[in-house]
Design a protein around this motif. Structure first.
Motif, PDB file in Angstrom:
ATOM      1  N   GLN A  41       0.847  -1.204   0.000  1.00  0.00           N
ATOM      2  CA  GLN A  41       0.000   0.000   0.000  1.00  0.00           C
ATOM      3  C   GLN A  41       0.881   1.253   0.000  1.00  0.00           C
ATOM      4  O   GLN A  41       0.617   2.205  -0.725  1.00  0.00           O
ATOM      5  N   GLU A  42       1.951   1.230   0.805  1.00  0.00           N
ATOM      6  CA  GLU A  42       2.855   2.385   0.889  1.00  0.00           C
ATOM      7  C   GLU A  42       3.595   2.638  -0.425  1.00  0.00           C
ATOM      8  O   GLU A  42       3.767   3.780  -0.834  1.00  0.00           O
ATOM      9  N   THR A  43       4.062   1.566  -1.076  1.00  0.00           N
ATOM     10  CA  THR A  43       4.899   1.749  -2.266  1.00  0.00           C
ATOM     11  C   THR A  43       4.105   1.971  -3.546  1.00  0.00           C
ATOM     12  O   THR A  43       4.585   2.631  -4.458  1.00  0.00           O
ATOM     13  N   SER A  44       2.893   1.418  -3.623  1.00  0.00           N
ATOM     14  CA  SER A  44       2.167   1.498  -4.886  1.00  0.00           C
ATOM     15  C   SER A  44       0.879   2.304  -4.815  1.00  0.00           C
ATOM     16  O   SER A  44       0.326   2.686  -5.842  1.00  0.00           O
ATOM     17  N   GLY A  45       0.354   2.521  -3.619  1.00  0.00           N
ATOM     18  CA  GLY A  45      -0.887   3.262  -3.467  1.00  0.00           C
ATOM     19  C   GLY A  45      -2.135   2.443  -3.738  1.00  0.00           C
ATOM     20  O   GLY A  45      -3.231   2.990  -3.759  1.00  0.00           O
ATOM     21  N   ILE A  46      -1.971   1.156  -3.984  1.00  0.00           N
ATOM     22  CA  ILE A  46      -3.136   0.287  -4.159  1.00  0.00           C
ATOM     23  C   ILE A  46      -3.069  -0.845  -3.142  1.00  0.00           C
ATOM     24  O   ILE A  46      -2.005  -1.152  -2.610  1.00  0.00           O
ATOM     25  N   SER A  47      -4.208  -1.452  -2.901  1.00  0.00           N
ATOM     26  CA  SER A  47      -4.261  -2.541  -1.922  1.00  0.00           C
ATOM     27  C   SER A  47      -3.902  -3.863  -2.583  1.00  0.00           C
ATOM     28  O   SER A  47      -3.973  -4.002  -3.808  1.00  0.00           O
ATOM     29  N   PRO A  48      -3.522  -4.846  -1.779  1.00  0.00           N
ATOM     30  CA  PRO A  48      -3.293  -6.181  -2.341  1.00  0.00           C
ATOM     31  C   PRO A  48      -4.543  -6.728  -3.042  1.00  0.00           C
ATOM     32  O   PRO A  48      -4.429  -7.436  -4.044  1.00  0.00           O
ATOM     33  N   SER A 120       2.697  -0.467 -13.288  1.00  0.00           N
ATOM     34  CA  SER A 120       3.602   0.339 -12.458  1.00  0.00           C
ATOM     35  C   SER A 120       3.736  -0.215 -11.042  1.00  0.00           C
ATOM     36  O   SER A 120       4.762  -0.032 -10.401  1.00  0.00           O
ATOM     37  N   SER A 121       2.733  -0.925 -10.570  1.00  0.00           N
ATOM     38  CA  SER A 121       2.809  -1.479  -9.216  1.00  0.00           C
ATOM     39  C   SER A 121       3.455  -2.859  -9.182  1.00  0.00           C
ATOM     40  O   SER A 121       3.883  -3.322  -8.117  1.00  0.00           O
ATOM     41  N   SER A 122       3.564  -3.526 -10.321  1.00  0.00           N
ATOM     42  CA  SER A 122       4.098  -4.888 -10.354  1.00  0.00           C
ATOM     43  C   SER A 122       5.547  -4.960  -9.905  1.00  0.00           C
ATOM     44  O   SER A 122       5.935  -5.872  -9.171  1.00  0.00           O
ATOM     45  N   ALA A 123       6.381  -4.016 -10.325  1.00  0.00           N
ATOM     46  CA  ALA A 123       7.793  -4.042  -9.930  1.00  0.00           C
ATOM     47  C   ALA A 123       7.925  -3.920  -8.414  1.00  0.00           C
ATOM     48  O   ALA A 123       8.690  -4.668  -7.784  1.00  0.00           O
ATOM     49  N   ALA A 124       7.161  -3.008  -7.818  1.00  0.00           N
ATOM     50  CA  ALA A 124       7.204  -2.851  -6.352  1.00  0.00           C
ATOM     51  C   ALA A 124       6.713  -4.116  -5.666  1.00  0.00           C
ATOM     52  O   ALA A 124       7.295  -4.564  -4.670  1.00  0.00           O
ATOM     53  N   HIS A 125       5.666  -4.701  -6.194  1.00  0.00           N
ATOM     54  CA  HIS A 125       5.113  -5.926  -5.609  1.00  0.00           C
ATOM     55  C   HIS A 125       6.147  -7.053  -5.639  1.00  0.00           C
ATOM     56  O   HIS A 125       6.374  -7.730  -4.634  1.00  0.00           O
TER      57      HIS A 125
END
Length: 160
Positions: A41-48, A120-125
């Motif tokens: 949530q902190e790194t991507s701004g979306i929930s799991p 964009s959130s996949s790399a952080a995940h």
């Protein structure tokens, strides 16, 4: 030759050692889930949950699935998913619509905004999965863990 009631394996409660393994497993799995959820949530701004919906849709033909299929993939109740999809729809990540003229079902589609957000959130995940989970084990331990979780999944799938 059929098995008689006396020949059937005895059902028993887990012993203390088995319960200790169970408790460690449950507590650790929950801690991993909480740690990943918070950091994600902190790194991507979306929930799991958002990520899981977008992952299912990104892998589907035409980036679209019946909402009931998304619920099945995620292991969520349909009502929980429906509320979650509504919130994602309000943010422009997904669209809901009829399934080929069938008024009983709803299709969920990943929007362009949703696809960009997912990418964009996949790399952080993936970095978080490595930091929190993969890096905790040696390659041999990961192979053993894979064998164990596969055995558990097989047991659950055959217990239906």
């Amino acid at each position: 030759m059929s098995e008689t009631h006396e020949d059937a394996p005895q059902k028993r409660s887990p012993n203390a050692a088995e319960l200790a393994v169970w408790r460690t497993y449950i507590e650790t799995a929950e801690e991993v889930r909480r740690t990943l959820a918070s950091a994600f949530q902190e790194t991507s701004g979306i929930s799991p949950g958002d990520y899981s919906v977008m992952l299912a849709l990104s892998e589907a033909p035409g980036r679209t699935l019946r909402s009931s299929d998304v619920a099945t993939v995620m292991g969520w109740e349909r009502s929980r998913l429906s509320h979650h999809i509504r919130r994602m729809e309000e943010r422009g990540l997904v669209l809901r619509g009829p399934v080929g003229g069938d008024a009983r079902g709803a299709a969920v589609s990943l929007t362009e905004v949703g696809a960009r957000t997912f990418r964009s959130s996949s790399a952080a995940h993936l970095r978080l999965v490595r930091e929190v989970f993969v890096d905790a084990f040696t390659p041999e331990q990961l192979a053993t863990l894979h064998a164990l979780t596969t055995a558990l999944r097989t047991h659950l799938d055959t217990d239906d």
